[in-house]
Motif scaffolding. Structure first.
Motif, mmCIF file in Angstrom:
data_model
loop_
_atom_site.group_PDB
_atom_site.id
_atom_site.type_symbol
_atom_site.label_atom_id
_atom_site.label_comp_id
_atom_site.label_asym_id
_atom_site.label_seq_id
_atom_site.Cartn_x
_atom_site.Cartn_y
_atom_site.Cartn_z
ATOM 1 N N GLY A 39 -32.359 -61.302 57.972
ATOM 2 C CA GLY A 39 -32.516 -62.470 58.825
ATOM 3 C C GLY A 39 -31.884 -62.340 60.189
ATOM 4 N N ASN A 40 -31.238 -61.214 60.486
ATOM 5 C CA ASN A 40 -30.597 -60.986 61.777
ATOM 6 C C ASN A 40 -31.439 -60.047 62.635
ATOM 7 N N LEU A 41 -31.440 -60.323 63.921
ATOM 8 C CA LEU A 41 -32.156 -59.476 64.872
ATOM 9 C C LEU A 41 -31.229 -58.354 65.337
ATOM 10 N N VAL A 42 -31.607 -57.113 65.073
ATOM 11 C CA VAL A 42 -30.764 -55.964 65.415
ATOM 12 C C VAL A 42 -31.600 -54.930 66.162
ATOM 13 N N LEU A 43 -30.905 -54.057 66.898
ATOM 14 C CA LEU A 43 -31.530 -52.944 67.596
ATOM 15 C C LEU A 43 -31.258 -51.659 66.840
ATOM 16 N N LYS A 44 -32.272 -50.765 66.815
ATOM 17 C CA LYS A 44 -32.118 -49.492 66.133
ATOM 18 C C LYS A 44 -32.815 -48.382 66.907
ATOM 19 N N ASN A 45 -32.269 -47.156 66.737
ATOM 20 C CA ASN A 45 -32.978 -45.965 67.228
ATOM 21 C C ASN A 45 -34.074 -45.642 66.219
ATOM 22 N N ILE A 46 -35.283 -46.083 66.499
ATOM 23 C CA ILE A 46 -36.328 -46.014 65.484
ATOM 24 C C ILE A 46 -37.274 -44.830 65.665
ATOM 25 N N GLY A 47 -37.617 -44.483 66.896
ATOM 26 C CA GLY A 47 -38.690 -43.502 67.021
ATOM 27 C C GLY A 47 -38.566 -42.538 68.178
ATOM 28 N N ASN A 48 -39.339 -41.434 68.050
ATOM 29 C CA ASN A 48 -39.523 -40.465 69.117
ATOM 30 C C ASN A 48 -41.003 -40.463 69.509
ATOM 31 N N HIS A 49 -41.267 -40.239 70.788
ATOM 32 C CA HIS A 49 -42.666 -40.191 71.212
ATOM 33 C C HIS A 49 -42.790 -39.345 72.473
ATOM 34 N N ILE A 50 -44.003 -38.886 72.729
ATOM 35 C CA ILE A 50 -44.279 -38.066 73.909
ATOM 36 C C ILE A 50 -45.345 -38.748 74.752
ATOM 37 N N ASN A 51 -45.359 -38.372 76.020
ATOM 38 C CA ASN A 51 -46.344 -38.902 76.968
ATOM 39 C C ASN A 51 -46.689 -37.769 77.923
ATOM 40 N N ASN A 52 -47.930 -37.312 77.924
ATOM 41 C CA ASN A 52 -48.304 -36.241 78.833
ATOM 42 C C ASN A 52 -49.663 -36.520 79.446
ATOM 43 N N GLY A 53 -49.875 -35.965 80.620
ATOM 44 C CA GLY A 53 -51.138 -36.177 81.316
ATOM 45 C C GLY A 53 -51.096 -35.531 82.677
ATOM 46 N N PHE A 54 -52.023 -35.939 83.537
ATOM 47 C CA PHE A 54 -52.071 -35.370 84.879
ATOM 48 C C PHE A 54 -52.502 -36.438 85.874
ATOM 49 N N GLU A 55 -52.181 -36.174 87.127
ATOM 50 C CA GLU A 55 -52.515 -37.085 88.214
ATOM 51 C C GLU A 55 -53.067 -36.278 89.380
ATOM 52 N N LEU A 56 -54.178 -36.751 89.946
ATOM 53 C CA LEU A 56 -54.820 -36.118 91.094
ATOM 54 C C LEU A 56 -54.804 -37.093 92.263
ATOM 55 N N ASN A 57 -54.407 -36.598 93.426
ATOM 56 C CA ASN A 57 -54.359 -37.422 94.638
ATOM 57 C C ASN A 57 -55.143 -36.751 95.753
ATOM 58 N N LEU A 58 -56.005 -37.508 96.389
ATOM 59 C CA LEU A 58 -56.743 -37.041 97.558
ATOM 60 C C LEU A 58 -56.520 -38.041 98.683
#
Length: 930
Positions: free
Chosen positions: A640-659
């Motif tokens: 019943g208490n709201l707590v914070l936890k280290n729950i997950g790992n994740h990755i984010n990859n991609g590319f960006e093009l600028n003209l």
């Protein structure tokens, strides 16, 4: 501890500043004809510093004994010891030179005495006795056109140097902005409140507490004209001659917003010999807005003051900032979502505007629903007040190649929020009047130093920076005697080395750094957080005319951070309730603590290429990035208490093009310029680890449909109710001919867009300018819970269009594996009401069926402006601008703006349950500079 740091570093700071002062070379530079070289670049080849000469060829530049000054690419001078002076000596001698006639040529002085007479009105210029015409076209000299005696056309000019100058500048801006809602859910205007009974469609009034709009066509009904407490026109009956036809009530809750803002900026600066010794800036502003919801107002006031004093040994900046925002209501408990929901669900046969209160209850179309006009009645004009105060003191010293600084700031934020509902509100029959008070305090001490060394073509620098932060946050729910207190003392230290090499067309830059992080709330300390950045450039690769320039760059870095202790996670409580229970939602639980958590660790890599040609008229950049986040922190409930936890790992990859195209293809012109930029971004996200026994870990939403952490899926994948499917993915159909629902929740959507393309265009023609910013967003899933709920109650246009569909066969297979061949009616008046297509699947239907794409083309901004110059004005500049902002041109999504956040969250998209509409606006602005 805080006072100890202040005393310690002030002591160190002033001891370091007690070193020798920087010395300078001062002189005049003339061309071969002996005329002054104006705007000539003189570079100290040893240090890399450079300055430009004034119109008299005079320049002051920091140097050391033996430094080489270069100009015109081939001319140079080696500075001798006797030529070095302190800046005060240079200014004093220049003052004496410019104010003493004895230091001028005696020949010119005699001629001036004979041919000129002193103007009695001014001591700033002389004029000829021969023709009686004043120099500088009869105007007072601005002291930048002449700095020595000269002879031209028998006229002689003697300019006296002005020693000091006090300048006053400023600006005033006023803005009028009118806004209206962007896209809205489509509701039907045909069928009234009611349902089928004994094979007939029957209108059922408010006294029946009917919630559904599956009644008869309104065109077949009339008012009976009798007294009826829920409608001044009477009850609805089948159409008859002589009776008033039934009326469609619009029940609009939204209006056009109107915003007016004014901002005044005043600047004062004291300069001596082009050196700014003192400056002050005052910034005052106010904005008032009537929001798109009736009877709701927003008022914002700010005051900013900054003072700068440049002493002989130190530069001091002091500032104070005050900002206060007031609003009739906040949306902390989903107040505006409730208004929006009840307005959309009100049947077309009921008018909310005819009154909102009966003797012992609110007047609404059902006791299970609210009249939004009743909810809008408030006891106070402002239930939300946010007051922010900030004071800062910055000290900076430059001593030869050293630069030192100490910056301090203190911030106090007081946030007062009253959550208010009138009595008889659904879920709050006794009403609600709860005050939430949050006090935040932050003290920052930032100190560091930078040392640069090397030559013109090879430079290095060492940089050290430390940031010490002390933060406190206190949240108090006064009516519930609930108090939460948090504090954090953190320390960041960074040591960085920079190397820069330039040799003709070749350039190389390297940054290498390490930092460490210590905090009293972190579970562990981090002392190895390296960063490496490099760039390798080649200019004029093929020829010097087209200027083909290449650059390769890359970066690697590790960093850690913690969740801000002033962030509230109270709205995470929606994950503990069904979407059908939202009417009683009232969050009072904050997280218990921010302590004993591992800092969120981020490792980021990127590599890129830049290419530009034709003097930067065409620029292209391509970047690939990869980001890995470990020990990410999310809220969860335990006992019943709201707590914070280290729950997950994740990755984010991609590319960006600028003209980017600058003045292309038309080239540069003083009367016409154009610039264009296109940015293409594509990325993917994946959860690599979940520290939980649960298959799906909610991070936002309801208990039956939410965004979650799911290993192997995108971060924040949408989880919800889905259809039953066989091994080949075909939907399984029940014996009644309708699709069966899976007993288990499933991943049903990915909110990450396929790609985003942003366009920016700028045109300048004479004094006109036009800016256009727009974007195309492709893909990304959104759960349209608004459409599902409107279908359920029969208020959607979709349910109106499809309710008469009969003899329909759903695609899929029967439970025995055979193809489905059972015919069904979506809404058969001869069958039980509970059997209709939309009611049978519940309050928000089958979530899988309401996953939609968020494709859209959005016009972020069109700004057209015209600038009136000083030659026709009593002040420096007048600029008139007109703009269109946040206009959705096209959207595949049927509902409000698909990028709107879920309820009161700041960064949760992909879930739509009566999300508030975004606002498009039309603005007119007038800006004056003086």
């Amino acid at each position: 501890m805080k006072n100890f740091y202040i005393l310690l570093f002030l002591h160190l700071f002033f001891n370091v500043f007690a070193q020798n002062e920087q010395r300078y070379y001062a002189g005049y530079f003339n061309n071969k004809k002996g005329n002054p070289e104006n705007n000539l670049k003189i570079t100290n080849k040893n240090s890399g510093f450079y300055e430009f000469s004034d119109q008299n060829g005079f320049v002051i530049i920091p140097t050391k004994i033996g430094d080489t000054l270069v100009w015109n690419k081939k001319d140079f001078k080696v500075v001798q010891n006797y030529e070095l002076q302190e800046i005060t000596s240079i200014l004093a001698s220049k003052k004496q030179y410019n104010s003493s006639v004895e230091q001028t040529n005696k020949f010119y002085v005699d001629k001036i005495k004979n041919n000129f007479k002193k103007n009695t009105d001014s001591t700033d210029f002389l004029f000829s006795a021969k023709d009686g015409k004043k120099t500088n076209k009869g105007k007072r000299s601005d002291f930048t056109n002449y700095q020595k005696i000269s002879e031209k056309d028998s006229a002689f000019i003697l300019k006296k140097k002005k020693i000091s100058e006090l300048k006053f500048t400023g600006s005033f801006q006023t803005l009028l902005e009118i806004g209206s809602a962007n896209a809205l859910p489509k509701t039907q205007n045909k069928y009234v409140q009611g349902r089928n009974i004994n094979g007939n469609l029957v209108w059922r009034g408010a006294e029946t507490n009917e919630m559904f709009s599956f009644g008869p066509d309104i065109s077949t009904l009339s008012f009976d004209g009798n007294l009826y407490q829920y409608d001044e026109n009477g009850r609805l009956v089948p159409s008859q001659n002589g009776l008033k036809p039934a009326q469609i009530y619009k029940n609009r809750i939204l209006q056009n917003s109107i915003k007016n803002s004014n901002n005044l900026t005043l600047n004062t600066a004291l300069k001596i010999a082009d050196l700014q010794l003192f400056s002050m800036k005052l910034d005052l502003g106010n904005s008032k807005e009537n929001s798109i919801f009736r009877n709701n107002y927003i008022n914002d006031n700010h005051l900013n003051i900054s003072l700068l004093r440049d002493f002989k040994f130190i530069k001091v900046t002091f500032g104070y900032k005050l900002n206060e925002e007031k609003a009739t209501n906040s949306n902390r408990i989903g107040y505006f979502n409730r208004l929006f929901q009840n307005a959309l669900l009100t049947p077309i046969s009921f008018s909310n505007e005819q009154g909102n209160l009966l003797v012992d209850k609110q007047r609404s179309y059902s006791s299970l629903a609210d009249n939004p006009y009743y909810l809008l009645e408030q006891n106070k004009k402002y239930n939300y007040i946010d007051n922010q105060k900030n004071i800062f003191l910055n000290l900076e010293k430059t001593n030869k190649n050293f630069k030192y600084f100490i910056n301090q700031s203190y911030e106090k934020i007081v946030n007062k929020n009253i959550d208010f509902y009138n009595p008889f509100t659904v879920g709050f029959y006794s009403g609600l009047n709860s005050e939430r008070l949050q006090n935040d305090e932050n003290y920052n001490l930032n100190f560091g130093a930078n040392y640069s060394f090397g030559h013109y073509d090879t430079r290095s620098s060492i940089f050290f920076n430390s940031l010490i932060n002390s933060a406190k946050s206190e949240i108090n729910y006064l009516q519930f005697n609930q108090k939460y207190q948090y504090n954090r003392i953190s320390q960041d230290y960074v040591l960085k080395y920079n190397f820069d090499f330039r040799n003709n067309n070749f350039k190389f830059n390297l940054d290498a750094a390490n930092s460490f992080y210590i905090s009293n709330t972190a579970k562990s300390e981090h002392y190895w957080l390296p960063k490496l950045n490099f760039s390798l450039g080649l200019d004029d690769a093929f020829d010097t005319y087209t200027e083909h320039n290449f650059k390769i760059f890359g970066a690697y870095g590790k960093s850690v951070n913690e969740v801000n202790i002033n962030k509230s996670f109270a709205n995470f409580a929606t994950t503990q309730i069904l979407s059908s229970q939202i009417q009683s939602f009232f969050p009072t639980n904050e997280v218990l603590s921010f302590k004993n958590l591992e800092p969120i660790s981020t490792t980021e890599k990127k590599i890129g290429l830049q290419y530009n040609v034709w003097r930067n008229r065409i620029n292209f950049e391509a970047v690939y990035f990869h980001k890995s986040i470990t020990d990410d922190v999310f809220p969860t409930f335990e006992n019943g208490n709201l707590v914070l936890k280290n729950i997950g790992n994740h990755i984010n990859n991609g590319f960006e093009l600028n003209l980017q195209l600058n003045n292309f293809p038309f080239g540069y012109s003083s009367n016409f310029r154009d610039n264009h930029k296109i940015t293409f971004t594509k990325y993917r996200s994946e959860v690599t680890q979940v520290n939980s026994q649960e298959q799906f870990v909610p991070i936002a939403g309801f208990s039956n449909v939410y965004r979650a952490l799911v290993k192997g899926e995108a971060l924040g994948s949408i989880v919800g109710i889905a259809y039953q499917r066989d091994n080949s993915g075909k939907i399984i159909i029940g014996n009644d001919g309708f699709p069966l629902v899976s007993p288990n929740l499933k991943v049903i959507g990915n909110p990450i867009p396929d790609f985003i393309i942003k366009f920016s265009h700028e045109f300048k023609i004479y004094d006109f300018s036009l800016n256009i910013d727009w974007e195309w967003r492709k893909g990304g899933d959104v759960w349209n819970g608004t459409a599902a709920n409107l279908d359920y109650y029969g208020r959607s246009q979709n349910s109106a269009d499809q309710r008469n569909i009969a003899n329909y066969t759903f695609a899929g297979v029967l439970q025995n594996g055979a193809p489905n061949n059972i015919l069904v009616d979506f809404y058969n008046v001869n069958q039980s009401f509970e059997n209709n297509l939309w009611y049978r699947y519940g309050f928000t239907g089958v979530a899988e069926n309401y996953i939609s794409k968020a494709d859209q083309i959005r016009l972020n901004n069109i700004l057209l402006s015209y600038t009136f110059r000083r030659n026709i004005l009593p002040f420096n500049e007048l600029k008139i601008s007109a703009s269109i902002n946040n206009f959705i041109i096209w959207s595949k999504y049927k509902g409000v703006d698909a990028t709107q956040n879920f309820y009161n969250s700041r960064d949760i998209q992909g879930l739509d349950f009566y999300n508030l509409p975004s606002v498009k606006s039309y603005a007119l602005q007038i800006a004056v500079k003086f």
